[in-house]
Motif scaffolding. Structure first.
Motif, PDB file in Angstrom:
ATOM      1  N   MET A   1     -82.963  32.903  63.408  1.00  0.00           N
ATOM      2  CA  MET A   1     -82.806  34.014  62.598  1.00  0.00           C
ATOM      3  C   MET A   1     -83.640  33.659  61.446  1.00  0.00           C
ATOM      4  O   MET A   1     -83.845  32.652  61.199  1.00  0.00           O
ATOM      5  CB  MET A   1     -81.303  33.910  62.036  1.00  0.00           C
ATOM      6  N   ALA A   2     -84.540  34.674  60.989  1.00  0.00           N
ATOM      7  CA  ALA A   2     -85.620  34.510  59.984  1.00  0.00           C
ATOM      8  C   ALA A   2     -84.868  34.190  58.721  1.00  0.00           C
ATOM      9  O   ALA A   2     -84.028  35.073  58.398  1.00  0.00           O
ATOM     10  CB  ALA A   2     -86.384  35.735  60.214  1.00  0.00           C
ATOM     11  N   ARG A   3     -85.464  33.396  57.806  1.00  0.00           N
ATOM     12  CA  ARG A   3     -84.970  33.068  56.560  1.00  0.00           C
ATOM     13  C   ARG A   3     -85.697  34.025  55.504  1.00  0.00           C
ATOM     14  O   ARG A   3     -86.832  34.313  55.718  1.00  0.00           O
ATOM     15  CB  ARG A   3     -85.134  31.681  56.266  1.00  0.00           C
ATOM     16  N   LEU A   4     -85.121  34.723  54.603  1.00  0.00           N
ATOM     17  CA  LEU A   4     -85.671  35.426  53.484  1.00  0.00           C
ATOM     18  C   LEU A   4     -85.935  34.458  52.252  1.00  0.00           C
ATOM     19  O   LEU A   4     -85.175  33.542  52.020  1.00  0.00           O
ATOM     20  CB  LEU A   4     -84.618  36.465  52.863  1.00  0.00           C
ATOM     21  N   LYS A   5     -86.982  34.798  51.621  1.00  0.00           N
ATOM     22  CA  LYS A   5     -87.152  34.240  50.318  1.00  0.00           C
ATOM     23  C   LYS A   5     -86.178  34.724  49.299  1.00  0.00           C
ATOM     24  O   LYS A   5     -85.614  35.596  49.347  1.00  0.00           O
ATOM     25  CB  LYS A   5     -88.574  34.481  49.762  1.00  0.00           C
ATOM     26  N   ALA A   6     -85.827  33.716  48.433  1.00  0.00           N
ATOM     27  CA  ALA A   6     -84.602  33.877  47.371  1.00  0.00           C
ATOM     28  C   ALA A   6     -85.062  35.179  46.717  1.00  0.00           C
ATOM     29  O   ALA A   6     -84.148  35.971  46.496  1.00  0.00           O
ATOM     30  CB  ALA A   6     -84.762  32.716  46.387  1.00  0.00           C
ATOM     31  N   ASP A   7     -86.211  35.542  46.326  1.00  0.00           N
ATOM     32  CA  ASP A   7     -86.538  36.751  45.366  1.00  0.00           C
ATOM     33  C   ASP A   7     -86.457  38.268  46.231  1.00  0.00           C
ATOM     34  O   ASP A   7     -86.048  39.089  45.665  1.00  0.00           O
ATOM     35  CB  ASP A   7     -87.942  36.743  44.891  1.00  0.00           C
ATOM     36  N   LYS A   8     -86.189  37.802  47.567  1.00  0.00           N
ATOM     37  CA  LYS A   8     -85.968  39.182  48.552  1.00  0.00           C
ATOM     38  C   LYS A   8     -84.710  39.440  48.727  1.00  0.00           C
ATOM     39  O   LYS A   8     -84.160  40.325  49.312  1.00  0.00           O
ATOM     40  CB  LYS A   8     -86.715  39.086  49.850  1.00  0.00           C
TER      41      LYS A   8
END
Length: 116
Positions: free
Chosen positions: A1-8
């Motif tokens: 699963m791809a991780r999202l950046k905190a700001d996204k």
């Protein structure tokens, strides 16, 4: 699963309309109109109620956390403070179609309520 950046993360659609309506204690039809717009019929003419909240993401079926905040603020202003909808949205709802309809400059842009 791809991780999202905190700001996204706050802008990632995660709340289906029906779930968001439940959380906000709003009728589903009201939230749907605020997010997607709806056609209006008056005197055999069909107009369009423009959306007030621009949904994040492409699917247009779920609200992000920021969209949920916008809907919550809009509902609170409308229902708790009894301020009419045109008065609430006029200062910052400047979607491209409403810019042209109001005779504003082509550079006018939509400003989400969460930014205010």
């Amino acid at each position: 699963m791809a991780r999202l950046k905190a700001d996204k993360v706050p802008a990632t659609p995660a709340y289906p309309l029906i779930e968001a309506a439940h959380y906000l204690n709003l009728p589903l039809s009201t939230l749907r109109a605020w997010c997607l717009g709806q056609p209006l019929r008056a005197d055999a003419k069909t107009r369009r109620f423009e959306h007030l909240i621009r949904l994040d993401g492409d699917q247009r079926r779920a609200l992000s956390f920021l969209n949920l905040v916008e809907a919550h603020v809009l509902a609170a202003i409308r229902h708790k403070h009894h301020i009419p909808l045109p008065v609430v949205v006029a200062p910052w709802t400047t979607s491209p179609s409403s810019c042209e309809a109001r005779g504003r400059s082509p550079g006018c842009t939509f400003k989400p309520m969460a930014w205010i």
